[in-house]
Design a protein around this motif. Sequence first.
Motif, mmCIF file in Angstrom:
data_model
loop_
_atom_site.group_PDB
_atom_site.id
_atom_site.type_symbol
_atom_site.label_atom_id
_atom_site.label_comp_id
_atom_site.label_asym_id
_atom_site.label_seq_id
_atom_site.Cartn_x
_atom_site.Cartn_y
_atom_site.Cartn_z
ATOM 1 N N VAL A 47 -50.614 7.250 -131.128
ATOM 2 C CA VAL A 47 -51.783 7.919 -131.572
ATOM 3 C C VAL A 47 -53.112 6.986 -131.084
ATOM 4 C CG1 VAL A 47 -53.172 7.862 -133.730
ATOM 5 C CG2 VAL A 47 -50.776 8.201 -133.968
ATOM 6 N N TYR A 94 -53.172 8.523 -142.253
ATOM 7 C CA TYR A 94 -53.197 7.156 -142.184
ATOM 8 C C TYR A 94 -52.404 6.531 -143.582
ATOM 9 C CZ TYR A 94 -56.468 7.574 -138.445
ATOM 10 O OH TYR A 94 -57.052 8.076 -137.348
ATOM 11 N N ARG A 144 -51.014 12.362 -136.208
ATOM 12 C CA ARG A 144 -51.681 13.539 -136.261
ATOM 13 C C ARG A 144 -50.888 14.797 -136.291
ATOM 14 N NH1 ARG A 144 -55.145 16.231 -131.291
ATOM 15 N NH2 ARG A 144 -56.916 17.388 -132.581
ATOM 16 N N ARG A 178 -59.943 3.135 -139.672
ATOM 17 C CA ARG A 178 -59.126 2.124 -140.551
ATOM 18 C C ARG A 178 -60.120 1.279 -141.320
ATOM 19 N NH1 ARG A 178 -53.937 2.158 -142.304
ATOM 20 N NH2 ARG A 178 -52.801 3.014 -140.810
ATOM 21 N N CYS A 229 -49.340 6.036 -139.142
ATOM 22 C CA CYS A 229 -50.431 6.999 -138.901
ATOM 23 C C CYS A 229 -50.240 8.071 -137.780
ATOM 24 C CB CYS A 229 -51.703 6.249 -138.560
ATOM 25 S SG CYS A 229 -51.700 5.336 -137.115
ATOM 26 N N ASP A 273 -59.294 5.263 -133.919
ATOM 27 C CA ASP A 273 -58.554 4.692 -135.210
ATOM 28 C C ASP A 273 -58.935 3.496 -135.699
ATOM 29 O OD1 ASP A 273 -56.823 6.955 -135.118
ATOM 30 O OD2 ASP A 273 -55.361 5.786 -133.921
ATOM 31 N N CYS A 276 -53.430 0.550 -137.258
ATOM 32 C CA CYS A 276 -52.161 1.256 -137.519
ATOM 33 C C CYS A 276 -51.591 1.110 -135.896
ATOM 34 C CB CYS A 276 -52.023 2.695 -137.720
ATOM 35 S SG CYS A 276 -50.556 3.497 -137.848
ATOM 36 N N ARG A 286 -55.447 14.220 -139.057
ATOM 37 C CA ARG A 286 -55.058 12.941 -138.763
ATOM 38 C C ARG A 286 -54.480 12.208 -140.324
ATOM 39 N NH1 ARG A 286 -59.312 9.884 -135.948
ATOM 40 N NH2 ARG A 286 -60.572 11.761 -136.299
#
Length: 379
Positions: free
Chosen positions: A13, A294, A301, A272, A299, A268, A8, A292
């Motif tokens: 993030v 996605y 938080r 993912r 994406c 992340d 993402c 969080r």
Amino acid sequence: MALHSSFCFTAGVSSYSHSSLKFTHSTVKASSSSLVSLPRLNARVKAFSGGVPETKESPLIVCFGEMLIDFVPTINGLSLAESPAFKKAPGGAPANVAVGIARLGGSSAFIGKVGEDEFGYMLADILKENNVNSDGMRFDPGARTALAFVTLRSDGEREFMFYRNPSADMLLQEAELDLDLIRKAKIFHYGSISLITEPCKSAHIAAAKAAKDAGVVVSYDPNLRLPLWASADKAREGILSIWETADIIKISEEEVTFLTQGEDPYDDAVVRKLYHPNLKLLLVTEGPDGCRYYTKDFCGRVKGLKADAVDTTGAGDAFVAGILSQLAADLSLLEKEDQLRSALRFANACGALTVLERGAIPALPTREAVLNALQTSKT
């Protein structure tokens, strides 16, 4: 299931610091809300004793899996052997979610099996008292309702000792499923405990297939309880075996580490890897630090609402109830980041309020309590 690799690129993030609290592998933690730093919740919020009547306008959410009795120590910080007394509390993650949705004013149903015993009848009555549709509930004359003794540490986190040898929830058969009820749902929600043994495993797979075939949105919270599985490898294999069936998945950061075999849950790129091509929303809860989210396109938080935890049992389920109740009313939230963030603030507040009381179902908040908490946090 192969782990996927995608990223993402949404700005803002990156990585997140670990919570100062320590959590056990068997714990699903509460998530809490707000885009800004919020004051700590100190006051207890009274749990609702009744449900909200179903309306024709409320889309149905069907929850599948186990319902049981949690025995929670009356004093935190002691082992099971040292605890002088236990409070009896209805629980079981899918049942918690069903009641949580009803408490928030939504329409929910529960499909599962309990023993034809006093505890089973008590659990059925609790569903009815909370206006949860129990048409899909079954009673087994030859097995007892499942029990779980819960050790509460001084910080409100838990460890479990289960009594299932076998328990009635493990014996639900495919022929006992109310498929019409599943097909009427807007969202079909389940966990992974129902995948551990037959015949419930086959019933679970058949129920999920019926939902998918009917175009129902499928929601999955693995809710890892490692002591119930034959081994860690079996647990990982079982949880991932249905991974790509789900449209919405909620996991904790410990479950990210478990499923990726030790990788950093705050990275992340690691998260993912768990995002399969047909997934619409992946949520990672971080207890008091928030959550969080996605999607394919964005994406981010949502920070947590701090609360003085008495018992974290059911907090993750309250979070799930909060977000599913919002999504059932408007699935377009999955494509609108600002609205999704607002829905997650609401879900996080559900989790935060639940840790203020002992037990899962007794502590689940009403919509009014959640809105009041969010309003208070802004002032």
